[in-house]
Scaffold this motif. Structure first.
Motif, PDB file in Angstrom:
ATOM      1  N   ASP A 113       0.866  -1.184   0.000  1.00  0.00           N
ATOM      2  CA  ASP A 113       0.000   0.000   0.000  1.00  0.00           C
ATOM      3  C   ASP A 113       0.898   1.228   0.000  1.00  0.00           C
ATOM      4  OD1 ASP A 113      -1.755   2.039   0.452  1.00  0.00           O
ATOM      5  OD2 ASP A 113      -2.662   1.190   2.246  1.00  0.00           O
ATOM      6  N   GLY A 114       1.053   1.849  -1.155  1.00  0.00           N
ATOM      7  CA  GLY A 114       2.009   2.941  -1.288  1.00  0.00           C
ATOM      8  C   GLY A 114       1.421   4.307  -0.998  1.00  0.00           C
ATOM      9  N   PHE A 115       2.305   5.230  -0.736  1.00  0.00           N
ATOM     10  CA  PHE A 115       1.915   6.629  -0.574  1.00  0.00           C
ATOM     11  C   PHE A 115       3.057   7.484  -1.115  1.00  0.00           C
ATOM     12  CE2 PHE A 115       3.506   4.787   3.358  1.00  0.00           C
ATOM     13  CZ  PHE A 115       4.564   5.604   3.723  1.00  0.00           C
ATOM     14  N   GLY A 116       2.694   8.607  -1.730  1.00  0.00           N
ATOM     15  CA  GLY A 116       3.718   9.450  -2.318  1.00  0.00           C
ATOM     16  C   GLY A 116       3.105  10.628  -3.027  1.00  0.00           C
ATOM     17  N   PRO A 117       3.939  11.519  -3.548  1.00  0.00           N
ATOM     18  CA  PRO A 117       3.440  12.741  -4.187  1.00  0.00           C
ATOM     19  C   PRO A 117       2.654  12.447  -5.455  1.00  0.00           C
ATOM     20  CG  PRO A 117       5.791  12.479  -4.575  1.00  0.00           C
ATOM     21  CD  PRO A 117       5.400  11.407  -3.596  1.00  0.00           C
ATOM     22  N   HIS A 118       1.537  13.166  -5.604  1.00  0.00           N
ATOM     23  CA  HIS A 118       0.740  13.109  -6.832  1.00  0.00           C
ATOM     24  C   HIS A 118       0.259  11.696  -7.158  1.00  0.00           C
ATOM     25  CE1 HIS A 118       2.228  17.131  -7.239  1.00  0.00           C
ATOM     26  NE2 HIS A 118       3.468  16.722  -7.398  1.00  0.00           N
ATOM     27  N   GLY A 119      -0.040  10.917  -6.115  1.00  0.00           N
ATOM     28  CA  GLY A 119      -0.577   9.585  -6.360  1.00  0.00           C
ATOM     29  C   GLY A 119       0.411   8.643  -7.008  1.00  0.00           C
ATOM     30  N   PRO A 147       2.559   5.650  -8.078  1.00  0.00           N
ATOM     31  CA  PRO A 147       2.505   4.201  -7.864  1.00  0.00           C
ATOM     32  C   PRO A 147       3.879   3.594  -7.615  1.00  0.00           C
ATOM     33  CG  PRO A 147       2.500   4.647 -10.207  1.00  0.00           C
ATOM     34  CD  PRO A 147       2.538   5.998  -9.516  1.00  0.00           C
ATOM     35  N   VAL A 148       4.917   4.419  -7.614  1.00  0.00           N
ATOM     36  CA  VAL A 148       6.294   3.912  -7.596  1.00  0.00           C
ATOM     37  C   VAL A 148       6.647   3.144  -6.316  1.00  0.00           C
ATOM     38  CG1 VAL A 148       8.735   4.591  -7.593  1.00  0.00           C
ATOM     39  CG2 VAL A 148       7.151   5.586  -9.242  1.00  0.00           C
ATOM     40  N   PRO A 149       6.383   3.667  -5.106  1.00  0.00           N
ATOM     41  CA  PRO A 149       6.862   2.965  -3.906  1.00  0.00           C
ATOM     42  C   PRO A 149       6.351   1.527  -3.792  1.00  0.00           C
ATOM     43  CG  PRO A 149       6.172   5.189  -3.356  1.00  0.00           C
ATOM     44  CD  PRO A 149       5.728   4.942  -4.763  1.00  0.00           C
ATOM     45  N   ALA A 150       5.052   1.315  -3.983  1.00  0.00           N
ATOM     46  CA  ALA A 150       4.502  -0.035  -3.880  1.00  0.00           C
ATOM     47  C   ALA A 150       5.077  -0.936  -4.969  1.00  0.00           C
ATOM     48  CB  ALA A 150       2.982   0.008  -3.973  1.00  0.00           C
ATOM     49  N   GLY A 151       5.235  -0.397  -6.170  1.00  0.00           N
ATOM     50  CA  GLY A 151       5.800  -1.180  -7.263  1.00  0.00           C
ATOM     51  C   GLY A 151       7.232  -1.609  -6.989  1.00  0.00           C
ATOM     52  N   LEU A 152       8.023  -0.727  -6.382  1.00  0.00           N
ATOM     53  CA  LEU A 152       9.399  -1.072  -6.034  1.00  0.00           C
ATOM     54  C   LEU A 152       9.441  -2.221  -5.038  1.00  0.00           C
ATOM     55  CD1 LEU A 152      11.022   2.475  -5.664  1.00  0.00           C
ATOM     56  CD2 LEU A 152      11.386   0.832  -7.513  1.00  0.00           C
ATOM     57  N   ALA A 153       8.549  -2.197  -4.051  1.00  0.00           N
ATOM     58  CA  ALA A 153       8.517  -3.260  -3.057  1.00  0.00           C
ATOM     59  C   ALA A 153       8.151  -4.594  -3.700  1.00  0.00           C
ATOM     60  CB  ALA A 153       7.525  -2.907  -1.948  1.00  0.00           C
ATOM     61  N   VAL A 154       7.116  -4.590  -4.530  1.00  0.00           N
ATOM     62  CA  VAL A 154       6.690  -5.829  -5.182  1.00  0.00           C
ATOM     63  C   VAL A 154       7.801  -6.374  -6.078  1.00  0.00           C
ATOM     64  CG1 VAL A 154       5.108  -6.784  -6.900  1.00  0.00           C
ATOM     65  CG2 VAL A 154       4.223  -5.357  -5.041  1.00  0.00           C
ATOM     66  N   PRO A 212      11.068  13.962   0.350  1.00  0.00           N
ATOM     67  CA  PRO A 212      10.881  12.509   0.379  1.00  0.00           C
ATOM     68  C   PRO A 212      10.162  12.002   1.622  1.00  0.00           C
ATOM     69  CG  PRO A 212      13.079  13.032   1.119  1.00  0.00           C
ATOM     70  CD  PRO A 212      12.414  14.358   0.779  1.00  0.00           C
ATOM     71  N   ARG A 213       9.690  12.898   2.496  1.00  0.00           N
ATOM     72  CA  ARG A 213       9.135  12.450   3.783  1.00  0.00           C
ATOM     73  C   ARG A 213       7.822  11.699   3.619  1.00  0.00           C
ATOM     74  NH1 ARG A 213       8.950  17.939   6.971  1.00  0.00           N
ATOM     75  NH2 ARG A 213       8.308  18.582   4.873  1.00  0.00           N
ATOM     76  N   HIS A 214       7.076  11.987   2.561  1.00  0.00           N
ATOM     77  CA  HIS A 214       5.790  11.335   2.368  1.00  0.00           C
ATOM     78  C   HIS A 214       5.854  10.427   1.135  1.00  0.00           C
ATOM     79  CE1 HIS A 214       4.235  13.943   5.474  1.00  0.00           C
ATOM     80  NE2 HIS A 214       4.686  14.984   4.816  1.00  0.00           N
ATOM     81  N   PHE A 215       6.844   9.564   1.131  1.00  0.00           N
ATOM     82  CA  PHE A 215       7.102   8.683   0.002  1.00  0.00           C
ATOM     83  C   PHE A 215       7.474   7.321   0.561  1.00  0.00           C
ATOM     84  CE2 PHE A 215       9.951   6.889  -3.269  1.00  0.00           C
ATOM     85  CZ  PHE A 215       9.168   7.041  -4.403  1.00  0.00           C
ATOM     86  N   GLY A 216       6.623   6.329   0.364  1.00  0.00           N
ATOM     87  CA  GLY A 216       6.923   5.016   0.917  1.00  0.00           C
ATOM     88  C   GLY A 216       5.783   4.047   0.684  1.00  0.00           C
ATOM     89  N   THR A 217       5.840   2.932   1.375  1.00  0.00           N
ATOM     90  CA  THR A 217       4.837   1.890   1.186  1.00  0.00           C
ATOM     91  C   THR A 217       4.833   0.933   2.363  1.00  0.00           C
ATOM     92  OG1 THR A 217       4.075   0.156  -0.339  1.00  0.00           O
ATOM     93  CG2 THR A 217       6.448   0.368  -0.043  1.00  0.00           C
ATOM     94  N   THR A 218       3.716   0.310   2.587  1.00  0.00           N
ATOM     95  CA  THR A 218       3.686  -0.861   3.447  1.00  0.00           C
ATOM     96  C   THR A 218       4.086  -2.056   2.591  1.00  0.00           C
ATOM     97  OG1 THR A 218       1.395  -1.531   2.980  1.00  0.00           O
ATOM     98  CG2 THR A 218       1.719   0.173   4.664  1.00  0.00           C
ATOM     99  N   ALA A 219       4.437  -3.156   3.213  1.00  0.00           N
ATOM    100  CA  ALA A 219       4.748  -4.375   2.461  1.00  0.00           C
ATOM    101  C   ALA A 219       4.448  -5.579   3.343  1.00  0.00           C
ATOM    102  CB  ALA A 219       6.213  -4.392   2.029  1.00  0.00           C
TER     103      ALA A 219
END
Length: 362
Positions: free
Chosen positions: A152-158, A160-167, A209-216
């Motif tokens: 479940d990712g979160f980041g600027p302007h919606g 999709p990068v953080p969650a995709g990187l984790a997967v 970068p403070r609001h850029f990340g994901t759960t995994a």
């Protein structure tokens, strides 16, 4: 004088009606008016500041008796009381940190590879990924041969990068595992570190970068053992004998307070900060980053078990009892996934949602 019903006051203050009734009984937050005939509680708008203060102090775990003193004190004195409380919390935490370090060091000396036992299980799986009411899709999932992931990712302007990187980082583990393949738990730790490096590299180009990340939340099936790696508030469930048990722990502020008995489930369910993460896969140095990696577990599984992974767009939207009924439905994985997705959509689907359903067979 204008008054607010208990329902409206609860909505605007971030407290539940049940919590407000409790605080009334404890003389912490009395209604401005109680109808002599109906018993209906009504609150003055001016009481909202006190109510919100109570909600914030509950979120830091302050006991109700102590909150009563803070709420009754002049603002300057109240600030000193809150500061004194938190100094003691930090001192207590520092003392426990030394004990934790000693225990971890002792256990590390006995560390061995996590064993896998039993025959290799087969499985049938299904998944659903929905955008809900969000302007963009930031969740991602993977349902493969032996690996299952929800992010479940979160980041600027919606983004999709953080969650995709984790997967992507974990997807390299999706193979048929055998006993000779090494330690699955170590492989999960290595994949998590790979995801962390990819996230750090991506965040380096961001202004903030403070609001850029994901759960995994990751589940790896090896033989008859389910290995998991987890950070954040997505969830891994084990359904067995008609019962759904959560195998992961939500990394949120309210979860810790509930476990310590300092916040009730009812208070947490409607708190405006109930989804505030204190751990996630985020760029190093931005807060919430864990150098020790994800939570790791190894759970024996057997034919007939069901494994389910959900993002918080599922379990934060559906009532616990309703979700449990859906998770334990004796239907094929695709039917279960469809029913859960339909229930989320019926509930308004306010967030992105992701889920994976896996039924284990001999």
């Amino acid at each position: 004088m204008e008054h607010l019903s208990i329902g409206e006051f609860a909505r605007r203050s971030g407290l539940t009606p049940k919590a407000l009734r409790l605080y009334d009984e404890l003389d912490l937050l009395r209604p401005d008016h109680v109808d002599a005939f109906s018993g209906y509680r009504r609150y003055a708008p001016a009481q909202l500041d006190r109510a919100r203060l109570v909600a914030q102090l509950r979120l830091i775990g302050m006991p109700l008796a102590r909150i009563r003193g803070v709420a009754a004190a002049p603002a300057g004195v109240a600030a000193d009381q809150v500061r004194a409380y938190w100094r003691q919390v930090e001192a207590d935490t520092a003392s426990r940190r030394d004990i934790v370090a000693s225990v971890v060091q002792h256990l590390r000396t006995k560390e061995t590879s996590m064993p896998t036992t039993g025959p290799t299980l087969t499985h049938r799986s299904a998944s659903r990924l929905g955008q809900g009411a969000r302007p963009a899709q930031q969740d991602a999932l993977h349902a493969g041969r032996s690996l299952f992931v929800v992010a479940d990712g979160f980041g600027p302007h919606g983004s999709p990068v953080p969650a995709g990187l984790a997967v992507d980082a974990f997807a390299t583990l999706d193979e048929s595992w055998a006993a000779a393949d090494g330690d699955p738990a170590a492989a999960l730790r290595t994949a998590f570190a790979k995801a962390q490096r990819a996230l750090d590299a991506e965040a380096a180009a961001l202004t903030d970068p403070r609001h850029f990340g994901t759960t995994a939340t990751v589940a790896l099936l090896v033989g008859s053992t389910l290995f998991s790696a987890h950070v954040g508030d997505s969830r891994l469930w084990l359904v067995r004998d008609g019962r759904a048990d959560q195998l992961t722990r939500d990394h949120t502020v309210v979860t810790a307070l509930i476990e310590e008995g300092r916040l009730t489930q009812d208070e947490a369910r409607s708190h405006q900060d109930r989804s505030l993460l204190n751990r996630a896969l985020v760029p190093a140095g931005t807060g919430g980053h864990s150098d020790d990696g994800p939570d790791l577990t190894a759970t024996p599984v057997r034919p007939g078990d069901r494994i389910v992974l959900t993002g918080d767009g599922v379990h934060a939207v559906l009532e616990p009892g309703h979700l449990a009924d859906l998770l334990t439905t004796p239907s094929a994985p695709d039917d279960v996934a469809r029913q859960i997705a339909d229930a989320v959509e019926t509930a308004g689907a306010p967030d992105n949602y992701a889920l994976v359903v896996v039924d284990l067979d001999a």
